[in-house]
Design a protein around this motif. Structure first.
Motif, PDB file in Angstrom:
ATOM      1  N   VAL A  69       0.895  -1.000  -0.032  1.00 41.55           N
ATOM      2  CA  VAL A  69      -0.239   0.085  -0.060  1.00 41.55           C
ATOM      3  C   VAL A  69       0.879   1.096  -0.004  1.00 41.55           C
ATOM      4  O   VAL A  69       0.749   2.173  -1.078  1.00 41.55           O
ATOM      5  N   ASN A  72       2.869   1.769  -2.956  1.00 45.53           N
ATOM      6  CA  ASN A  72       2.188   2.027  -4.308  1.00 45.53           C
ATOM      7  C   ASN A  72       1.887   3.495  -4.155  1.00 45.53           C
ATOM      8  O   ASN A  72       1.798   4.330  -5.155  1.00 45.53           O
ATOM      9  N   LEU A  73       1.472   4.019  -3.073  1.00 40.69           N
ATOM     10  CA  LEU A  73       1.119   5.514  -2.930  1.00 40.69           C
ATOM     11  C   LEU A  73       2.416   6.188  -2.921  1.00 40.69           C
ATOM     12  O   LEU A  73       1.961   7.310  -3.636  1.00 40.69           O
ATOM     13  N   ASN A  76       3.125   6.229  -6.897  1.00 41.85           N
ATOM     14  CA  ASN A  76       2.152   6.977  -7.734  1.00 41.85           C
ATOM     15  C   ASN A  76       2.524   8.587  -7.606  1.00 41.85           C
ATOM     16  O   ASN A  76       2.518   9.166  -8.470  1.00 41.85           O
ATOM     17  N   ILE A 117     -10.046   5.092  -9.892  1.00 44.51           N
ATOM     18  CA  ILE A 117      -8.731   4.966  -9.567  1.00 44.51           C
ATOM     19  C   ILE A 117      -8.662   3.633  -8.540  1.00 44.51           C
ATOM     20  O   ILE A 117      -7.806   3.308  -8.460  1.00 44.51           O
ATOM     21  N   PHE A 118      -9.753   3.380  -7.838  1.00 46.63           N
ATOM     22  CA  PHE A 118      -9.736   2.193  -6.895  1.00 46.63           C
ATOM     23  C   PHE A 118     -10.399   0.888  -7.602  1.00 46.63           C
ATOM     24  O   PHE A 118     -10.627  -0.005  -6.781  1.00 46.63           O
ATOM     25  N   SER A 134       2.193   2.452 -16.248  1.00 43.69           N
ATOM     26  CA  SER A 134       1.116   1.952 -14.799  1.00 43.69           C
ATOM     27  C   SER A 134       0.189   0.831 -15.568  1.00 43.69           C
ATOM     28  O   SER A 134      -0.072   0.897 -16.733  1.00 43.69           O
ATOM     29  N   LEU A 139      -3.681   0.835  -6.983  1.00 42.43           N
ATOM     30  CA  LEU A 139      -4.503   1.439  -6.146  1.00 42.43           C
ATOM     31  C   LEU A 139      -5.650   0.419  -5.620  1.00 42.43           C
ATOM     32  O   LEU A 139      -6.631   0.562  -4.629  1.00 42.43           O
ATOM     33  N   ALA A 142      -4.472  -1.900  -3.203  1.00 43.50           N
ATOM     34  CA  ALA A 142      -4.162  -1.108  -2.164  1.00 43.50           C
ATOM     35  C   ALA A 142      -5.352  -1.083  -1.262  1.00 43.50           C
ATOM     36  O   ALA A 142      -5.499  -1.289  -0.034  1.00 43.50           O
ATOM     37  N   LYS A 143      -6.341  -0.727  -2.101  1.00 42.15           N
ATOM     38  CA  LYS A 143      -7.789  -0.798  -1.373  1.00 42.15           C
ATOM     39  C   LYS A 143      -8.242  -1.876  -0.754  1.00 42.15           C
ATOM     40  O   LYS A 143      -8.612  -1.925   0.442  1.00 42.15           O
ATOM     41  N   VAL A 155      -9.072   9.698  -1.174  1.00 39.12           N
ATOM     42  CA  VAL A 155      -8.072  10.518  -1.557  1.00 39.12           C
ATOM     43  C   VAL A 155      -8.795  11.742  -1.701  1.00 39.12           C
ATOM     44  O   VAL A 155      -9.927  11.902  -1.875  1.00 39.12           O
ATOM     45  N   PHE A 165      -3.640  10.775  -0.434  1.00 44.43           N
ATOM     46  CA  PHE A 165      -4.130   9.695  -0.151  1.00 44.43           C
ATOM     47  C   PHE A 165      -3.981   9.235   1.284  1.00 44.43           C
ATOM     48  O   PHE A 165      -2.836   9.361   1.887  1.00 44.43           O
TER      49      PHE A 165
END
Length: 174
Positions: A69, A72-73, A76, A117-118, A134, A139, A142-143, A155, A165
């Motif tokens: 997570v 990734n954040l 990005n 995005i999720f 990408s 994301l 991650a969610k 976000v 985020f």
């Protein structure tokens, strides 16, 4: 990385995501995450800042999954930020939870595209600043990882001003 992401998607969708929960010193953990990502930020002339309060409680989490997570954040944020900008990795103590956020000074996300995005393979029309690639999986994964911990992710973004985020992890008694 793409194969691992696809395997994670498969495990999540099948309800077979394995978690290795343990008690973690969040301050030390985020210091390490910062150190691991700072070189990538520096290679794009971006300053990665860590803001962690002195006294944080230990958190029950799967460090490997939360690594996915956070990485990734931050990745990005780096992808969509211009050189000479700042990214802040921050943790705030809430009642019954901790909130971990990544704030950039990047391009931001148009409001009408945030809902994408999720989702798996969800992408926006915002392009990475240096042509980075990408898959549209990070994301979404991650969610699901945050939700598997009992937390939430969201976000706040404004085109031309950047994005924040934030995800929460509940504090559970040990």
């Amino acid at each position: 990385a793409l194969i691992n992401d696809l395997l994670d998607v498969s495990a999540i969708e099948a309800g077979h995501l394995t978690m290795e929960m343990r008690e973690v010193d969040l301050g030390a953990y985020l210091t390490e995450a910062h150190r691991n990502n700072a070189l990538m930020a520096k290679s794009k002339s971006i300053e990665l800042i860590l803001e962690v309060p002195e006294a944080l409680p230990k958190v029950s989490m799967d460090p490997g999954r939360i690594d996915q997570v956070i990485n990734n954040l931050i990745t990005n944020a780096i992808k969509f930020s211009l050189p000479k900008s700042r990214i802040v990795l921050r943790v705030v103590l809430l009642e019954g939870a901790v909130a971990i956020s990544v704030t950039d000074q990047g391009q931001g996300i148009p409001r009408e595209e945030i809902s994408k995005i999720f989702q798996y393979f969800g992408r926006t029309n915002v392009l990475p600043t240096a042509g980075e690639k990408s898959t549209g999986l990070g994301l979404a994964i991650a969610k699901r990882m945050v939700e598997a911990h009992g937390g939430k992710i969201g976000v706040e973004s404004e085109p031309g001003k950047g994005s924040t985020f934030t995800f929460t992890l509940p504090l559970k008694p040990f």
